[in-house]
Design an enzyme around this catalytic site. Structure first.
Site, mmCIF file in Angstrom:
data_model
loop_
_atom_site.group_PDB
_atom_site.id
_atom_site.type_symbol
_atom_site.label_atom_id
_atom_site.label_comp_id
_atom_site.label_asym_id
_atom_site.label_seq_id
_atom_site.Cartn_x
_atom_site.Cartn_y
_atom_site.Cartn_z
ATOM 1 C CG MET A 108 -16.746 55.604 -66.837
ATOM 2 S SD MET A 108 -16.935 55.255 -65.087
ATOM 3 C CE MET A 108 -18.386 54.252 -65.094
ATOM 4 C CG LEU B 218 -16.497 52.515 -76.492
ATOM 5 C CD1 LEU B 218 -15.805 53.049 -77.742
ATOM 6 C CD2 LEU B 218 -16.888 53.661 -75.571
ATOM 7 C CG HIS B 219 -23.368 50.923 -74.868
ATOM 8 N ND1 HIS B 219 -24.016 52.090 -75.195
ATOM 9 C CD2 HIS B 219 -23.142 51.003 -73.533
ATOM 10 C CE1 HIS B 219 -24.198 52.826 -74.122
ATOM 11 N NE2 HIS B 219 -23.662 52.201 -73.095
ATOM 12 C CG HIS C 273 -20.473 54.682 -74.984
ATOM 13 N ND1 HIS C 273 -20.492 53.371 -74.572
ATOM 14 C CD2 HIS C 273 -20.527 55.432 -73.856
ATOM 15 C CE1 HIS C 273 -20.536 53.326 -73.253
ATOM 16 N NE2 HIS C 273 -20.577 54.555 -72.796
ATOM 17 N N GLY D 8 -25.054 61.298 -72.666
ATOM 18 C CA GLY D 8 -26.330 60.633 -72.913
ATOM 19 C C GLY D 8 -27.361 61.026 -71.867
ATOM 20 C CG ASP E 276 -25.841 57.961 -67.023
ATOM 21 O OD1 ASP E 276 -26.074 57.196 -66.088
ATOM 22 O OD2 ASP E 276 -25.253 57.609 -68.060
ATOM 23 C CB SER F 72 -26.505 50.373 -69.353
ATOM 24 O OG SER F 72 -25.603 50.220 -68.278
ATOM 25 C CB SER F 73 -21.027 49.548 -69.867
ATOM 26 O OG SER F 73 -20.745 50.570 -70.782
ATOM 27 N NE ARG F 74 -22.706 49.749 -63.132
ATOM 28 C CZ ARG F 74 -22.382 51.038 -63.022
ATOM 29 N NH1 ARG F 74 -23.098 51.951 -63.631
ATOM 30 N NH2 ARG F 74 -21.344 51.414 -62.285
HETATM 31 O O1 PAF Z 1 -21.284 58.485 -67.754
HETATM 32 C C1 PAF Z 1 -20.136 58.018 -67.610
HETATM 33 O O2 PAF Z 1 -19.718 57.104 -68.307
HETATM 34 C C2 PAF Z 1 -19.240 58.596 -66.513
HETATM 35 O O3 PAF Z 1 -19.980 58.949 -65.390
HETATM 36 C C3 PAF Z 1 -18.375 59.759 -67.000
HETATM 37 C C4 PAF Z 1 -19.204 60.968 -67.403
HETATM 38 C C5 PAF Z 1 -17.512 59.326 -68.168
HETATM 39 C C6 PAF Z 1 -17.446 60.211 -65.868
HETATM 40 O O4 PAF Z 1 -16.622 59.174 -65.457
#
Ligand code: PAF
Length: 284
Positions: free
Chosen positions: A30, A33-34, A37, A147, A150, A185-187
């Site tokens: 989404m 990027l970090h 990713h 990753g 999740d 995490s992006s968050r």
């Molecule tokens: O893990 C994520 O960033 C999202 O859930 C994904 C797999 C790209 C689906 O939108």
């Protein structure tokens, strides 16, 4: 590196690459990027000739009141990072192309989506499996990397891929952590320095749990109590869940064995973070 915004252009390119005999390796994201990713992108290079990275903030996997509107977006920053890491094609569609008027289909995986994150984010995994199956149809990958932070998402996508007979190899990659141990995490961007400091209790708790399990504690409830106690020391955190589950079924277990994974979701201020670790694997 090139950036494709049009869905039919991406699909046509993917089919042409396949005709040429190229292996397509896919990293869905989404954006924002970090290093987590980017490590997926670098690993992707070992699995095929063409690395496609998608950047799409998928509206249907966010619930009401979640951070869809404020989710960090920066395509030019992401493009620079992706090019440096070795991405060949960025696929960044618009939501109006992914979900045009009349769109009516949803993919639902039963059994492992109702617990953990699925319990506190109803509908979230339907949004994930729907967009991932659409992306698989568009990008036509031979393999796709996700990753392990999740953890439940990875299990759900594996289930979906098997159940729908999709000829795609799903590869799970280890969690990447910041220097201080916080899972990337992006968050994390939302955390103030104070909340970031508080969030380090997650990895402290995981370390305590792992050490205890490795010393021979078999009782899951005893380990959960330790983890809870450590997190509650931080005061104003809000625990969403602390569970020990079987890694394959995601069912809660009462006794620790080699498949036992500790899964955590905790709110730090407005930010909900998740983390996990196999309890019988040393945590560094
Ligand atoms: O893990 C994520 O960033 C999202 O859930 C994904 C797999 C790209 C689906 O939108």
């Amino acid at each position: 590196m090139e950036t494709i915004r049009q869905l039919d252009e991406m699909q046509a390119r993917a089919l042409a690459l396949r005709t040429e005999g190229k292996r397509i390796v896919f990293v869905p994201t989404m954006g924002y990027l970090h290093e987590g990713h980017l490590s997926l992108v670098r690993a992707a290079r070992n699995h095929g000739e063409v690395v496609v990275l998608s950047i799409f903030v998928n509206p249907i996997q966010f619930g009401a009141g979640e951070d869809f509107a404020s989710y960090p977006r920066d395509l030019s920053r992401d493009s620079a990072l992706a090019a440096e890491a070795g991405v060949d094609i960025i696929f960044a569609p618009e939501a109006s192309q992914m979900y045009p008027a009349g769109y009516a289909t949803s993919v639902h995986v039963e059994g492992i989506t109702e617990t953990l994150c699925g319990a506190s984010r109803p509908g979230h995994f339907d949004g994930v499996t729907t967009v991932v199956s659409k992306l698989f149809g568009i990008v036509q990958p031979h393999s796709a990397l996700f990753g392990m932070k999740d953890f439940q998402q990875l299990a759900v996508i594996r289930r979906m891929t098997v159940d729908l007979n999709l000829p795609i190899e799903i590869i799970g990659m280890p969690i990447v952590r910041e220097a201080d141990g916080l899972a990337l995490s992006s968050r994390n961007k939302y955390l103030t320095p104070h909340l970031h400091q508080q969030a380090l209790c997650l990895q402290d708790a995981i370390r305590m749990a792992t050490d205890t399990a490795l010393k021979g504690e078999k009782d899951a409830a005893a380990i959960i109590a330790l983890v809870q106690q450590r997190i509650q020391q931080e005061g104003d955190t809000r625990i969403d869940y602390i569970q020990i589950c079987n890694a394959k079924t995601l069912q809660e277990v009462t006794q620790i064995d080699v498949d036992a994974v500790l899964l955590l979701a905790v709110h730090f201020g407005p930010t909900r973070l998740i983390d996990n670790h196999y309890l019988l694997t040393p945590f560094n």
